[in-house]
Design a protein around this motif. Sequence first.
Motif, mmCIF file in Angstrom:
data_model
loop_
_atom_site.group_PDB
_atom_site.id
_atom_site.type_symbol
_atom_site.label_atom_id
_atom_site.label_comp_id
_atom_site.label_asym_id
_atom_site.label_seq_id
_atom_site.Cartn_x
_atom_site.Cartn_y
_atom_site.Cartn_z
ATOM 1 N N GLU A 1 76.043 18.358 11.230
ATOM 2 C CA GLU A 1 75.752 17.752 12.524
ATOM 3 C C GLU A 1 77.032 17.096 13.026
ATOM 4 O OE1 GLU A 1 72.568 14.870 12.610
ATOM 5 O OE2 GLU A 1 72.847 14.526 14.764
ATOM 6 N N ASN B 1 74.267 16.950 19.434
ATOM 7 C CA ASN B 1 73.161 16.204 20.030
ATOM 8 C C ASN B 1 73.184 16.306 21.546
ATOM 9 O OD1 ASN B 1 71.788 14.582 17.742
ATOM 10 N ND2 ASN B 1 73.988 14.328 17.360
ATOM 11 N N GLU C 1 70.482 19.493 19.135
ATOM 12 C CA GLU C 1 69.461 18.578 18.654
ATOM 13 C C GLU C 1 68.931 17.766 19.830
ATOM 14 O OE1 GLU C 1 70.673 16.277 15.268
ATOM 15 O OE2 GLU C 1 71.377 18.052 14.187
ATOM 16 N N ASP D 1 64.981 16.301 16.937
ATOM 17 C CA ASP D 1 65.591 15.235 16.145
ATOM 18 C C ASP D 1 64.629 14.057 16.014
ATOM 19 O OD1 ASP D 1 67.621 13.924 14.813
ATOM 20 O OD2 ASP D 1 69.029 13.983 16.484
ATOM 21 N N LYS E 1 63.549 17.932 12.525
ATOM 22 C CA LYS E 1 64.321 17.022 11.668
ATOM 23 C C LYS E 1 63.491 15.763 11.444
ATOM 24 C CE LYS E 1 68.813 16.984 11.737
ATOM 25 N NZ LYS E 1 70.234 16.734 12.104
ATOM 26 N N GLU F 1 66.483 13.981 7.239
ATOM 27 C CA GLU F 1 67.676 13.178 7.534
ATOM 28 C C GLU F 1 67.648 11.903 6.717
ATOM 29 O OE1 GLU F 1 69.213 13.271 11.827
ATOM 30 O OE2 GLU F 1 67.268 12.305 11.910
#
Length: 277
Positions: free
Chosen positions: A59, A118, A150, A180, A201, A237
């Motif tokens: 990421e 992101n 994300e 996310d 996630k 995560e």
Amino acid sequence: RAKQTHGCSYAIFETSRDSDPATHITLEPELWEALRQEQFVLFYQPRIDLRTGKIIGAEALMRWRHPERGLVQPDEFIPVAEKTGLIVPMGYWAIHQAGQDMRRFRDAGFRYGSIGVNLSFRQFKDEFLARTIRRIIDKNEIDPTRLEFELTESALFADETHVQSCLKELSELGIDFSLDDFGTGYSSFALLQKLPISTLKIDKSFVGGVNSSKDDEEIVRAVINLAHNLNKKVIAEGVENKAQLEFLIRHECDQVQGYFFSPPVPVEDFMRMLRNN
Ligand code: C2E
Ligand code: MG
Ligand code: MG
Ligand code: MG
């Protein structure tokens, strides 16, 4: 403060320090200047595939190399950037920079899955989002099949048809989308089915409770099952210890990311990790 959109009320700005108007006012011109002077950098946090134990991607996470304050973490500037709309050009910069870095990975002959960038809910208020991303991809010869965006659930509350058409257009290029911080927002199952989202996630707040909170363990298991039943991948995560990792392996989570393996690191360090992978 809750924001009213399409009849759904949701709170986005309530926790961070940007609710202090002074911070917001002093930071905005500084952020413009930072963008102009290229003070932002992307760090990379590896994602590990639990079947092979190897790094399968990373990421990309933004940091601000401030001339006086040193390395500033996103929590200190992303909320202000979202509030002022600066996240739109900053977000385009991040895609562009990730593309440059992906070229370096490719030129070095590294094998990796994908790099996640992101996208803020705020970027979906930009009517040219999909078109601009396409342009950045074309101009920089970015391999869209190695790019993943994300989104947080808050993005899905923007104009629904716009979000849907953006995701559709970009996924047709081969870009993947992941949801996310899953579990902390308000996504509906209908949206999960309708949108081209390939990965969930699990938020680190739930992962952090594994082995101490029965409720968190149940939630983590439920999200893994939900993802698999909907034919999606699932990433945990915020994995910080071996006990959490073992729980996730036992329950067949696909990938993990967290301090137990590595914090986000500068691109050179990430390349060293790929080399030793
Ligand atoms: P996120 O997208 O959910 O990113 C994961 C955050 O969890 C990162 O924080 C990462 O450093 C942190 N993290 C990873 N492993 C662990 C762990 O084991 N324990 C703990 N306690 N934390 C862990 P970071 O880098 O501070 O970023 C915070 C948030 O800022 C991100 O959350 C994302 O929402 C936002 N952000 C960062 N870069 C960008 C960007 O380029 N664009 C946009 N729109 N948002 C960004
Ligand atoms: Mg993220
Ligand atoms: Mg997250
Ligand atoms: Mg987050």
